[in-house]
Design a protein around this motif. Structure first.
Motif, mmCIF file in Angstrom:
data_model
loop_
_atom_site.group_PDB
_atom_site.id
_atom_site.type_symbol
_atom_site.label_atom_id
_atom_site.label_comp_id
_atom_site.label_asym_id
_atom_site.label_seq_id
_atom_site.Cartn_x
_atom_site.Cartn_y
_atom_site.Cartn_z
ATOM 1 N N ASP A 88 45.926 117.568 40.059
ATOM 2 C CA ASP A 88 46.536 116.684 40.930
ATOM 3 C C ASP A 88 45.193 116.381 41.337
ATOM 4 N N GLU A 89 45.186 115.523 42.574
ATOM 5 C CA GLU A 89 44.258 114.879 43.362
ATOM 6 C C GLU A 89 43.364 115.784 44.039
ATOM 7 N N THR A 114 52.226 111.480 29.615
ATOM 8 C CA THR A 114 51.968 110.617 30.585
ATOM 9 C C THR A 114 51.322 111.443 31.889
ATOM 10 N N LYS A 115 51.589 112.229 31.703
ATOM 11 C CA LYS A 115 50.983 113.220 32.936
ATOM 12 C C LYS A 115 49.430 113.543 32.571
ATOM 13 N N VAL A 157 47.491 111.938 30.890
ATOM 14 C CA VAL A 157 46.793 110.585 30.770
ATOM 15 C C VAL A 157 46.345 110.478 32.088
ATOM 16 N N ASP A 158 47.106 110.669 33.094
ATOM 17 C CA ASP A 158 46.700 110.542 34.773
ATOM 18 C C ASP A 158 45.738 111.572 34.901
ATOM 19 N N THR A 159 45.954 112.798 34.474
ATOM 20 C CA THR A 159 44.770 113.931 34.700
ATOM 21 C C THR A 159 43.597 113.524 34.244
ATOM 22 N N LYS A 183 42.549 110.484 33.960
ATOM 23 C CA LYS A 183 41.938 109.406 34.542
ATOM 24 C C LYS A 183 41.218 110.248 36.148
ATOM 25 N N LEU A 184 41.949 111.019 36.427
ATOM 26 C CA LEU A 184 41.519 111.776 37.888
ATOM 27 C C LEU A 184 40.265 112.409 37.439
ATOM 28 N N GLU A 236 37.455 109.695 37.227
ATOM 29 C CA GLU A 236 36.938 108.832 38.472
ATOM 30 C C GLU A 236 36.046 110.017 38.988
#
Ligand code: SF4
Ligand code: SF4
Length: 360
Positions: free
Chosen positions: A115-116, A153-154, A156-158, A160-161, A164
Motif C-alpha cells: 500500500d502507500e 486490479t490490486k 496494477v495499483d501496486t 503504479k505506486l 510513482e
C-alpha cells in the motif's frame, strides 16, 4: 581503451571466481511459507497459517543472527522471498537489518500487500530489485491462478505506486495454459510501465512430489517462441549461449556446476540451510549450528556429487540453452541425473530461434 562488459558476462565471471574460492555470495531466504495467494502451480504447495506453523518460523532475533553470519561468510546478493514475505509482521525490521548490513537486496513479492505506506518504506530503503509475478491480464485469470478475487486490479495499483516512487521493478510471468493467451498483454503492460519483463517457462512439480502443476505447462515450442519475442530476454539467452559455446560445464566432474551449495545457498522459514531453492534433500539446521559449519558440510556433499558419463546431459551441447538444472530433474523425475524431456525441448527450440533456424 574502455571495454565495457555486459551484466550477464560480468556476473558469470564473479560467480566463477566465487566458485573457485568457495564463497557463498548468493543467498535466498524464504522468511515465511505463508501466502495470501493459493497458486495452482506453486511448488511449495498450500501452507496453512496455523499457530503451529507461525510458532515454528524463525524469530526476528534468529533471523538477525543468520544475517550477521552470512555477511561474515561473504554473501553479497540476498533475495528475500516467501511465500509472501510481507506477511511477516517484522518484515520491515528484517529487511532494514539486511539492508544496513550492506547486502544487495532483491525482494520477491506478489504485490498484494503493498500500500502507500509500504511503497514509501521501500522508497526510503530501496532494494536493488523488486520482482513481482504477473499471473494474468484480468481479474478472472488472476483468480484462476491464485484463487483470489480482484487481485489483478490490486496489482496494477501496486505497480503504479511503485512507479510513482521510481523503484526498480522487474516483472515476470510463468507462462501457463491458463494465462498464455494474455501473454502479449502482459508484455505490453510491463512496457507501458517501463519495467523489464521476464517470461518464465518454469512450471515444475511441488516439493512433496505432487505433479499436478505440470498440467499447466504450455508446449515447449510455444514457450520458447513467446519467451524470445521479448528482445531483452532474447539478448540475454544469446549472450549466455555464445559465452558458453564449446565449454565443458562438467570439466571437473561436478554434477552441480551451477554453484548450488557453493556460491549459492537457500534458507527456509524454519532455519534449514540448503544448497538452493530446489535442492532441499541436503540440509543443515541453522538453529543448532553456525552458518559457516553448515555451509562447509553442504559444499562437501555437493562437490562429491559427480556427473555420470552415461548421463545424457554430460555430453550435451544445449546445456546453456535449456537451463540445465539437476534440482529440477530431481523434482520431476526423482533423480538428479535423469533429464527432463520438456527442458531438452525448450533448449533445442531456444537455440534454433536464436541461431535463426526457427522463425518466430
Ligand atoms: S536437459 Fe536436455 S538439453 Fe539440457 S543438458 Fe540435459 S540433455 Fe541437454
Ligand atoms: S540446482 Fe538448479 S535451481 Fe539450484 S542453483 Fe543449480 S541450476 Fe539453479
Amino acid at each position: 581503451m574502455n571495454k565495457s562488459v555486459d551484466p550477464v558476462t560480468f556476473s558469470s565471471k564473479i560467480k566463477r571466481i566465487a566458485f573457485q574460492k568457495n564463497i557463498p555470495i548468493y543467498g535466498s531466504f524464504e522468511i515465511t511459507h505463508r501466502c495470501c495467494f493459493d497458486c495452482v502451480h506453486c511448488f511449495l504447495g498450500p501452507v496453512k497459517a496455523t499457530q503451529e506453523i507461525i510458532d515454528n518460523e524463525l524469530s526476528t532475533d534468529e533471523i538477525f543472527k543468520i544475517i550477521d553470519d552470512i555477511v561474515d561468510a561473504g554473501c553479497l546478493k540476498f533475495l528475500i522471498t516467501g511465500g509472501e514475505p510481507l506477511l511477516r509482521p517484522d518484515f520491515k525490521d528484517v529487511y532494514v537489518y539486511a539492508k544496513k548490513k550492506g547486502l544487495i537486496l532483491t525482494l520477491f513479492t506478489n504485490g498484494m500487500l503493498i500500500d502507500e505506506d509500504m511503497a514509501d518504506f521501500l522508497k526510503e530503503w530501496p532494494p536493488d530489485t523488486i520482482e513481482i509475478s504477473l499471473y494474468g491480464a484480468c481479474d478472472e485469470t488472476y483468480k484462476k491462478v491464485t484463487g483470489v478475487d480482484g487481485a489483478y486490479t490490486k496489482i496494477v495499483d501496486t505497480l503504479k505506486l511503485l512507479k510513482e516512487r521510481n523503484l526498480h521493478v522487474n516483472l515476470k510471468t510463468v507462462i501457463m495454459t491458463i494465462n498464455s493467451d494474455e501473454y502479449f498483454q502482459l508484455m505490453e503492460l510491463s512496457k507501458n510501465l517501463g519495467y523489464k519483463f521476464r517470461p518464465d517457462a518454469g512450471v515444475f512439480p511441488k516439493l512433496d512430489g505432487d505433479n499436478s502443476p505440470l498440467q499447466y505447462r504450455v508446449p515447449a515450442k510455444e514457450a520458447a517462441e513467446k519467451e524470445l519475442t521479448d528482445e531483452i530476454r532474447a539478448e540475454e539467452w544469446e549472450t549466455q549461449i555464445n559465452n558458453n559455446e564449446g565449454l565443458n560445464f562438467h570439466a571437473d566432474g561436478f554434477l552441480y556446476a551451477c554453484g548450488a551449495g557453493v556460491t549459492d545457498f537457500h534458507i527456509d522459514p524454519y532455519g534449514k540451510l540448503m544448497p538452493c531453492m530446489l535442492v532441499r534433500h541436503i540440509k543443515r539446521d541453522l538453529r543448532t549450528h553456525k552458518f559457516i559449519e553448515c555451509m562447509d558440510d553442504i559444499r562437501k556433499k555437493i562437490k562429491k556429487k559427480k556427473i555420470s558419463l552415461d548421463f545424457k546431459c554430460a555430453s550435451c551441447d544445449n546445456q546453456a540453452s535449456c537451463g540445465y538444472c539437476p534440482g529440477r530433474f530431481l523434482l520431476e523425475n526423482g533423480n538428479e541425473q535423469t533429464c527432463s524431456t520438456y527442458y531438452c525441448e525448450l533448449g533445442m527450440y531456444r537455440k534454433q530461434i536464436i541461431t535463426g533456424g526457427l522463425c518466430v
